[in-house]
Every structure is written in structure tokens, then in C-alpha cells.
Design an enzyme around this catalytic site. Structure first.
Site, PDB file in Angstrom:
ATOM      1  N   GLN A  46     -24.886 -59.611  -3.819  1.00 23.91           N
ATOM      2  CA  GLN A  46     -23.700 -59.847  -4.643  1.00 23.91           C
ATOM      3  C   GLN A  46     -22.541 -59.076  -4.010  1.00 23.91           C
ATOM      4  O   GLN A  46     -22.522 -57.852  -4.015  1.00 23.91           O
ATOM      5  CB  GLN A  46     -23.922 -59.361  -6.077  1.00 23.91           C
ATOM      6  CG  GLN A  46     -22.743 -59.700  -6.980  1.00 23.91           C
ATOM      7  CD  GLN A  46     -22.823 -59.038  -8.345  1.00 23.91           C
ATOM      8  OE1 GLN A  46     -23.014 -57.834  -8.437  1.00 23.91           O
ATOM      9  NE2 GLN A  46     -22.667 -59.816  -9.400  1.00 23.91           N
TER      10      GLN A  46
ATOM     11  N   TYR B  12     -13.648 -56.655 -12.415  1.00 21.90           N
ATOM     12  CA  TYR B  12     -13.404 -56.213 -11.040  1.00 21.90           C
ATOM     13  C   TYR B  12     -12.307 -57.070 -10.402  1.00 21.90           C
ATOM     14  O   TYR B  12     -11.731 -57.952 -11.051  1.00 21.90           O
ATOM     15  CB  TYR B  12     -14.710 -56.207 -10.236  1.00 21.90           C
ATOM     16  CG  TYR B  12     -15.717 -55.252 -10.846  1.00 21.90           C
ATOM     17  CD1 TYR B  12     -15.344 -53.928 -11.106  1.00 21.90           C
ATOM     18  CD2 TYR B  12     -16.986 -55.660 -11.218  1.00 21.90           C
ATOM     19  CE1 TYR B  12     -16.237 -53.038 -11.709  1.00 21.90           C
ATOM     20  CE2 TYR B  12     -17.879 -54.776 -11.819  1.00 21.90           C
ATOM     21  CZ  TYR B  12     -17.495 -53.468 -12.062  1.00 21.90           C
ATOM     22  OH  TYR B  12     -18.358 -52.590 -12.659  1.00 21.90           O
TER      23      TYR B  12
ATOM     24  N   ARG C 136     -32.470 -55.699 -17.487  1.00 23.35           N
ATOM     25  CA  ARG C 136     -33.189 -54.592 -18.120  1.00 23.35           C
ATOM     26  C   ARG C 136     -34.654 -54.917 -18.377  1.00 23.35           C
ATOM     27  O   ARG C 136     -35.514 -54.022 -18.306  1.00 23.35           O
ATOM     28  CB  ARG C 136     -32.463 -54.175 -19.400  1.00 23.35           C
ATOM     29  CG  ARG C 136     -31.137 -53.477 -19.092  1.00 23.35           C
ATOM     30  CD  ARG C 136     -30.219 -53.410 -20.270  1.00 23.35           C
ATOM     31  NE  ARG C 136     -29.773 -54.735 -20.694  1.00 23.35           N
ATOM     32  CZ  ARG C 136     -28.942 -54.957 -21.710  1.00 23.35           C
ATOM     33  NH1 ARG C 136     -28.478 -53.940 -22.405  1.00 23.35           N
ATOM     34  NH2 ARG C 136     -28.586 -56.183 -22.025  1.00 23.35           N
TER      35      ARG C 136
HETATM   36  C1  LIG Z   1     -28.582 -50.773 -14.452  1.00 22.18           C
HETATM   37  C2  LIG Z   1     -27.686 -51.977 -14.468  1.00 22.18           C
HETATM   38  C3  LIG Z   1     -26.776 -52.167 -13.449  1.00 22.18           C
HETATM   39  C4  LIG Z   1     -26.002 -53.335 -13.417  1.00 22.18           C
HETATM   40  N1  LIG Z   1     -25.217 -53.591 -12.312  1.00 22.18           N
HETATM   41  C5  LIG Z   1     -24.626 -54.796 -12.168  1.00 22.18           C
HETATM   42  C6  LIG Z   1     -24.032 -55.179 -10.944  1.00 22.18           C
HETATM   43  O1  LIG Z   1     -24.080 -54.478  -9.937  1.00 22.18           O
HETATM   44  N2  LIG Z   1     -23.426 -56.400 -10.901  1.00 22.18           N
HETATM   45  C7  LIG Z   1     -23.403 -57.239 -11.980  1.00 22.18           C
HETATM   46  O2  LIG Z   1     -22.842 -58.339 -11.887  1.00 22.18           O
HETATM   47  N3  LIG Z   1     -24.013 -56.915 -13.126  1.00 22.18           N
HETATM   48  C8  LIG Z   1     -24.643 -55.741 -13.240  1.00 22.18           C
HETATM   49  N4  LIG Z   1     -25.343 -55.448 -14.385  1.00 22.18           N
HETATM   50  C9  LIG Z   1     -25.439 -56.469 -15.447  1.00 22.18           C
HETATM   51  C10 LIG Z   1     -26.744 -57.260 -15.283  1.00 22.18           C
HETATM   52  O3  LIG Z   1     -26.773 -57.967 -14.047  1.00 22.18           O
HETATM   53  C11 LIG Z   1     -26.967 -58.244 -16.442  1.00 22.18           C
HETATM   54  O4  LIG Z   1     -25.989 -59.246 -16.389  1.00 22.18           O
HETATM   55  C12 LIG Z   1     -26.926 -57.575 -17.810  1.00 22.18           C
HETATM   56  O5  LIG Z   1     -27.646 -56.358 -17.791  1.00 22.18           O
HETATM   57  C13 LIG Z   1     -27.498 -58.477 -18.905  1.00 22.18           C
HETATM   58  O6  LIG Z   1     -28.824 -58.823 -18.619  1.00 22.18           O
HETATM   59  P1  LIG Z   1     -30.102 -58.086 -19.342  1.00 22.18           P
HETATM   60  O7  LIG Z   1     -29.904 -58.210 -20.818  1.00 22.18           O
HETATM   61  O8  LIG Z   1     -31.286 -58.872 -18.839  1.00 22.18           O
HETATM   62  O9  LIG Z   1     -30.133 -56.656 -18.914  1.00 22.18           O
HETATM   63  C14 LIG Z   1     -26.087 -54.284 -14.454  1.00 22.18           C
HETATM   64  C15 LIG Z   1     -26.959 -54.032 -15.520  1.00 22.18           C
HETATM   65  C16 LIG Z   1     -27.774 -52.918 -15.526  1.00 22.18           C
HETATM   66  C17 LIG Z   1     -28.751 -52.725 -16.662  1.00 22.18           C
END
Ligand SMILES: Cc1cc2nc3c(=O)[nH]c(=O)nc-3n(C[C@H](O)[C@H](O)[C@H](O)COP(=O)(O)O)c2cc1C
Length: 428
Positions: free
Chosen positions: A118, A205, A350
Site C-alpha cells: 500500500q 492522508y 484486527r
Molecule cells: C494496527 C492497525 C494498523 C493499521 N494501519 C493501516 C494502514 O497502514 N493503512 C490503512 O489503510 N489502514 C490501516 N489500518 C486500518 C485497517 O486496514 C482496517 O481497515 C481497519 O482496522 C478495519 O478493519 P478491522 O475491523 O478488520 O480491523 C490499520 C488498522 C490497525 C488495527
């Protein structure tokens, strides 16, 4: 099972009709085929050194490949050093980075996964502490700890939070240089053997800053009405597509809507996505937020699948493949989303931190004929053997454990015997 989706889920898993799970059907995007539709969503680690990945990333991403995911995305990776949020964020801007990412990609592919990068630029969100310090802006006082602040760039000199540091307004030269950085990073990513490139256009961003009137107050061709605000993001998409091999897919992550108080909505994203599609974007990753304003637009309630309605509408109305992400933890829910035609891929973040073998458990829950096929062959061999031995001795079987040739000790195993140790809760 949660009642919010029981009916759909029951239908999705075939109601006993033996429908093969879509979640575990391969998907081909240009010249790349993923073994299933479980995608590990990008997750910042704040563990990079000078932007480069290390053993942390090999293990962090490698465990998802060992757990059976189809597509594994690394974290947001900055196209230039100044585009990182923190000093520990990932980047791809030194030739040495290529070799380091290539090592990880080789490992993921050996395990049957497809690897994604990404690419991003944090714009006015640059120069801060990591998540553990709530992304507070760096100050001169942090210099002593080896974390000097730097001046962020943005479409307009508007700070991220009231009273925060003002970013430098990008002039046309800055815009040109920034696009060159996108191109350089894309070429490096191709060289590092990534299979998929995603442009991070979400979460407040740089690209999102150009799109949303909250952060873009420009009066030149890169601001003003929606068409003007889309100009820079579309140029980035064009430049990245031009530099990315034609046989590898390009994804784009959108904040389909701004955050609370926002001014960029689903209709805007639909118009934007139609333009992205024309420029060769193959898949739209439907996220939200990262941009706060003062309109009455409410916070999105964090219910399971809170972005699915966005993904469904974009998929249908813009005719593009989409990814659903956001609190999808139940395999049946993931399958229901795909079967309803609301997305082409399901991303988890997560849930994968909690259980890196989530795909394996999902395969079992959805009744995949051979869930162990997702695992490295040595693991699969041992687990199939474990299932065979278990099936030879059903629960309650009356057996003898040999302590010596003439001392055969009676032994019976029943779940109830464990209940007391678990405070009365039987293990599932
Ligand atoms: C530890 C962590 C770091 C994340 N870093 C990014 C990232 O680098 N780029 C991004 O687009 N989203 C990032 N996210 C968002 C996740 O990609 C995802 O869209 C969001 O956590 C919702 O999904 P989930 O409910 O399965 O966790 C991050 C989420 C977590 C938990």
C-alpha cells in the site's frame, strides 16, 4: 450467531445445500490469482528502520501467509521519507529497501500467498508520534530523543487539528515532484516483486486531503469544485498505473466518506471511482474517515461490516470490483457479503492480529472440504493425522493407557470433566 445477519448467513452457507464457499474460491485479477478472497488489510507497525522492513515484518506478515490468507498487504508504505507519519513508518525510497521487501515477498509467495504493497503519503499528518502516543505532532523537544520534527506538505496550509503545526502548501513544483515520487516508489515496488499495488487514498492522508474541501482550500486547478479537487489524485492514479506492470492489479483505498463533520460523501466517491476505473484501477478498497469537519455528518456506527453498504453501492453503481473491510470477524458474515454480491474480497485487520490463522478457522466453519490445504504441507500432514487419530476414539471412548505390558490403566475423556477447570464453561 448474531441475529443481525442470521438469515443471510444461513442462506450464504447454503442451508445444508453444500454450496462451495465463495470466500475460498480463487480470484484472478489481471495476471495475478489469489488462492482465496481473504485479504489481510494494511496495518502500520511502527517498526521500520529508516523506512526499511526487517525481521519484525517478515514474521508479522509471514504468519498470515502460514495461516492461509489469499492476499497479504503490508502497511502503508511512504513514497518518500517526508511522507511517513513517524520516524518508524515504512517507506520505499532507497534502493536498499527493494532487497528487503523482496526477501519478505519471496517468503509469502513460497507459502502460496499473493503480496500487496500500500503506497501512501501522509501529507499534513506527517511528523508525529506513533499510535501509542495518539499520533501527537513531534515538536523540537523530541529532537533530543532522536525524533526531530519536519515540515509536512499539504494541498493547503490548514493544520490537521486546531492549533497543530501548519503544513507547507504544495506549489506546482511540489506537486510535480510528488508525482515523480509515486512513480519511483511504484517502480521499486514492482522490482521488489509485489503482486498488487494499492494507492492509499483514504484516512485523511495526502490524496484524501486533496479530495476533501475540509483540507483543500486551493483556488488553482487542483482545488475548488470536485473536478478540481480530484485532479491530483487522478494524476497519481494515472502515473502509478503507467509505472506498474500491466499484468499486475492496481487497488485504490478510498475514504468513501470523510469522518464526523465531513464534506466528502458517497456520491463524490462514486464520481471519483468512475474516473479511477477509466485510469486502470482494478479494485476499490472501501474504507472511511480520517478527516474531521464541522458539518452535521455523523460518526459511522462501528457495527460489524460498517463499510459493506458503501462497497455494495460502489460495486453495483460504478461497476468495479470492491473490498469490504471493517469489523468482519465471523466467517459466515464474510461469506454472506460475497454471496450477496456486496464485495469481491473481504479484508480483515484486527481479526488477523487476534488469530493469524483466521482463514483456516473460516475454512473449517464454512465446511471447506480440505481446510488444511491452506497450510504449509508439513503442518497439513500432521493435522490430518491428528484428525484421523481423533476420529478413531470418539468422546467417551473407554480405553486403556498402557503404563507397562501388564498395567493397562482405564481412561475416559469427556468434555464435562474439563468444565470445572473452565469455571463451568465448556470449551467449544
Ligand atoms: C494496527 C492497525 C494498523 C493499521 N494501519 C493501516 C494502514 O497502514 N493503512 C490503512 O489503510 N489502514 C490501516 N489500518 C486500518 C485497517 O486496514 C482496517 O481497515 C481497519 O482496522 C478495519 O478493519 P478491522 O475491523 O478488520 O480491523 C490499520 C488498522 C490497525 C488495527
Amino acid at each position: 450467531m448474531q441475529n443481525w445477519a442470521t438469515a443471510v448467513i444461513e442462506q450464504a452457507v447454503g442451508g445444508g445445500k453444500n454450496v462451495p464457499p465463495l470466500l475460498f474460491s480463487p480470484i484472478t485479477l489481471r495476471g495475478v490469482t489469489a488462492r482465496n478472497r481473504v485479504m489481510i488489510s494494511p496495518m502500520c507497525q511502527y517498526r521500520s528502520v529508516d523506512g526499511g522492513p526487517n525481521d519484525w515484518h517478515l514474521v508479522h506478515l509471514g504468519k498470515f501467509a502460514m495461516g492461509g490468507a489469499g492476499i497479504i498487504f503490508g502497511e502503508e508504505t511512504a513514497i518518500e521519507a517526508g511522507g511517513r507519519k513517524t520516524h518508524a513508518c515504512a517507506g520505499i525510497y532507497h534502493s536498499d529497501h527493494i532487497r528487503r521487501y523482496r526477501r519478505i515477498n519471496k517468503f509469502l509467495k513460497t507459502l502460496g500467498a499473493v503480496s500487496g504493497i500500500q503506497l501512501g503519503h501522509s501529507g499534513r499528518k506527517a511528523s508525529c508520534h506513533d499510535a501509542s502516543r495518539n499520533w501527537q505532532p513531534l515538536t523540537k523537544a523530541d529532537t533530543a530523543a532522536g525524533l526531530p520534527p519536519w515540515t509536512a506538505i499539504a494541498p493547503s496550509p490548514v493544520s490537521e487539528a486546531p492549533g497543530g503545526p501548519l503544513p507547507h502548501e504544495m506549489d506546482l513544483g511540489d506537486i510535480g515532484r510528488n508525482i515523480e515520487h509515486w512513480v519511483r516508489a511504484t517502480r521499486m515496488a514492482a522490482d521488489a516483486d509485489f503482486d498488487i499495488c494499492e494507492i492509499h487514498g483514504a484516512h485523511g492522508y495526502l490524496i484524501h486531503q486533496f479530495l476533501s474541501p475540509i483540507a483543500n482550500r486551493r483556488r488553482d486547478a487542483y482545488g475548488g469544485d470536485r473536478q478540481g479537487r480530484m485532479r491530483f489524485p487522478l494524476k497519481v492514479a494515472e502515473a502509478v498505473r503507467g509505472a506498474w506492470p500491466a499484468d499486475r492489479p492496481l487497488f485504490f483505498r478510498c475514504s468513501v466518506v470523510d469522518g464526523k463533520g465531513g464534506e466528502w460523501y458517497l456520491e463524490d466517491t462514486l464520481a471519483f471511482v468512475r474516473e479511477l476505473k477509466e485510469r486502470g484501477v482494478d479494485v476499490v478498497d472501501c474504507s472511511s474517515g480520517g478527516m474531521r469537519g464541522s458539518t452535521p455528518f455523523p460518526l459511522i456506527p462501528r457495527v460489524p461490516g460498517y463499510h459493506v453498504t458503501y462497497s455494495a453501492r460502489i460495486r453495483r453503481e460504478a461497476g468495479v470490483r470492491t473490498i469490504a473491510v471493517g469489523l468482519i470477524t465471523d466467517p459466515c458474515h464474510a461469506e454472506a457479503i460475497l454471496q450477496a454480491g456486496d464485495a469481491d474480497l473481504v479484508a480483515i485487520a484486527r481479526a488477523a492480529l487476534y488469530d493469524s490463522a483466521w482463514p483456516l478457522r473460516a475454512a473449517a466453519a464454512l465446511g471447506l472440504a480440505d481446510q488444511y490445504g491452506l497450510l504449509p504441507s508439513d503442518y497439513a500432514f500432521r493435522l490430518r493425522g491428528r484428525d484421523r487419530s481423533r476420529s478413531g476414539y470418539p468422546e467417551g471412548a473407554d480405553v486403556r493407557i498402557p503404563h507397562s505390558p501388564d498395567d493397562l490403566v482405564p481412561y475416559v475423556w469427556r468434555r464435562e470433566l474439563q468444565a470445572q477447570a473452565c469455571g463451568g464453561n465448556l470449551p467449544t
